[in-house]
Design a protein around this motif. Sequence first.
Motif, PDB file in Angstrom:
ATOM      1  N   ALA A  81       1.009  -1.836  -0.162  1.00 49.40           N
ATOM      2  CA  ALA A  81       0.080  -0.161   0.154  1.00 49.40           C
ATOM      3  C   ALA A  81       0.878   1.047   0.022  1.00 49.40           C
ATOM      4  O   ALA A  81       0.147   2.406  -0.386  1.00 49.40           O
ATOM      5  CB  ALA A  81      -0.959   0.520   1.386  1.00 49.40           C
ATOM      6  N   ALA A  82       2.235   0.840   0.181  1.00 52.17           N
ATOM      7  CA  ALA A  82       3.008   2.236   0.822  1.00 52.17           C
ATOM      8  C   ALA A  82       3.476   1.970  -0.830  1.00 52.17           C
ATOM      9  O   ALA A  82       4.734   3.115  -0.695  1.00 52.17           O
ATOM     10  CB  ALA A  82       4.153   1.991   1.899  1.00 52.17           C
ATOM     11  N   GLY A  83       4.038   1.254  -1.484  1.00 50.91           N
ATOM     12  CA  GLY A  83       4.786   1.561  -2.898  1.00 50.91           C
ATOM     13  C   GLY A  83       6.104   0.441  -3.339  1.00 50.91           C
ATOM     14  O   GLY A  83       6.567   0.340  -4.219  1.00 50.91           O
ATOM     15  N   ARG A  84       5.792  -0.613  -1.374  1.00 50.52           N
ATOM     16  CA  ARG A  84       7.490  -1.418  -1.809  1.00 50.52           C
ATOM     17  C   ARG A  84       6.917  -2.528  -2.248  1.00 50.52           C
ATOM     18  O   ARG A  84       6.284  -3.237  -1.568  1.00 50.52           O
ATOM     19  CB  ARG A  84       7.692  -1.037  -0.174  1.00 50.52           C
ATOM     20  N   ARG A  85       7.349  -2.619  -3.272  1.00 49.09           N
ATOM     21  CA  ARG A  85       6.396  -3.921  -4.165  1.00 49.09           C
ATOM     22  C   ARG A  85       7.757  -5.104  -3.715  1.00 49.09           C
ATOM     23  O   ARG A  85       7.258  -6.276  -4.141  1.00 49.09           O
ATOM     24  CB  ARG A  85       6.799  -4.190  -5.810  1.00 49.09           C
ATOM     25  N   THR A  86       8.765  -4.918  -3.509  1.00 50.61           N
ATOM     26  CA  THR A  86       9.676  -6.029  -3.455  1.00 50.61           C
ATOM     27  C   THR A  86       9.913  -6.893  -2.124  1.00 50.61           C
ATOM     28  O   THR A  86       9.844  -5.781  -0.903  1.00 50.61           O
ATOM     29  CB  THR A  86      11.259  -5.682  -3.647  1.00 50.61           C
TER      30      THR A  86
END
Length: 212
Positions: A81-86
């Motif tokens: 949700a905060a944009g951290r995909r890894t």
Amino acid sequence: MRDEQLPLTRRHTALRCAVGHYCPLGFHATWAYLAATARPSPDLRRDPAALLRALETLEDSRTVRLNELAAIAARRHTEKAAGRRTPRPTDTTLLRGPHWPSETAPSRLGLVAAVADRHKDFRRLPHPDETLYRDSEAPQLAGLHARLDACATTYLTNLGHIDASTRRALAETIREIERLRRPTHTPLNGHLLMWLRFAHLVAYAAAAFSAP
């Protein structure tokens, strides 16, 4: 497995089926871990009390594992949700590598037994056929096999402890085996993956009790 009215052989088989569904160290290594920690009887087929101890150890570990997975899932939901995909490297290690989930430190006796069981199998594995790799890779493959064997032998000789130089040699061995893997599925990869699984088990077991 808990049904005391059933023959011990059937209860033993039921426990093996349970290990087939949950084996955080791999099936054979997990079984060796349980057999070692369920002592005093080394033969689970003849000791109903040891069978129950083994099942309880397995269930306790699975409960911790499910809690770990739930925590990772909740954290990944927040991170995505905060944009951290890894995913974090620690999460990847927990999900893919050998790991004995436990509220306390894993059993050193159990890990030594697991490594000993897999070490015997590693030594019995046929060496990759010479048609599967380039001539220039032959010395490297032989050296990696010998180095991994030596690291495991050191671990077992010292009953679960290895020194810093052996830890470095093991880490470098893992890196070199990974570099030899082909980008696509090949027969050689099958051999290298078995070596890697064993190497990661030794590395995990050693890290659990080695001094920093």
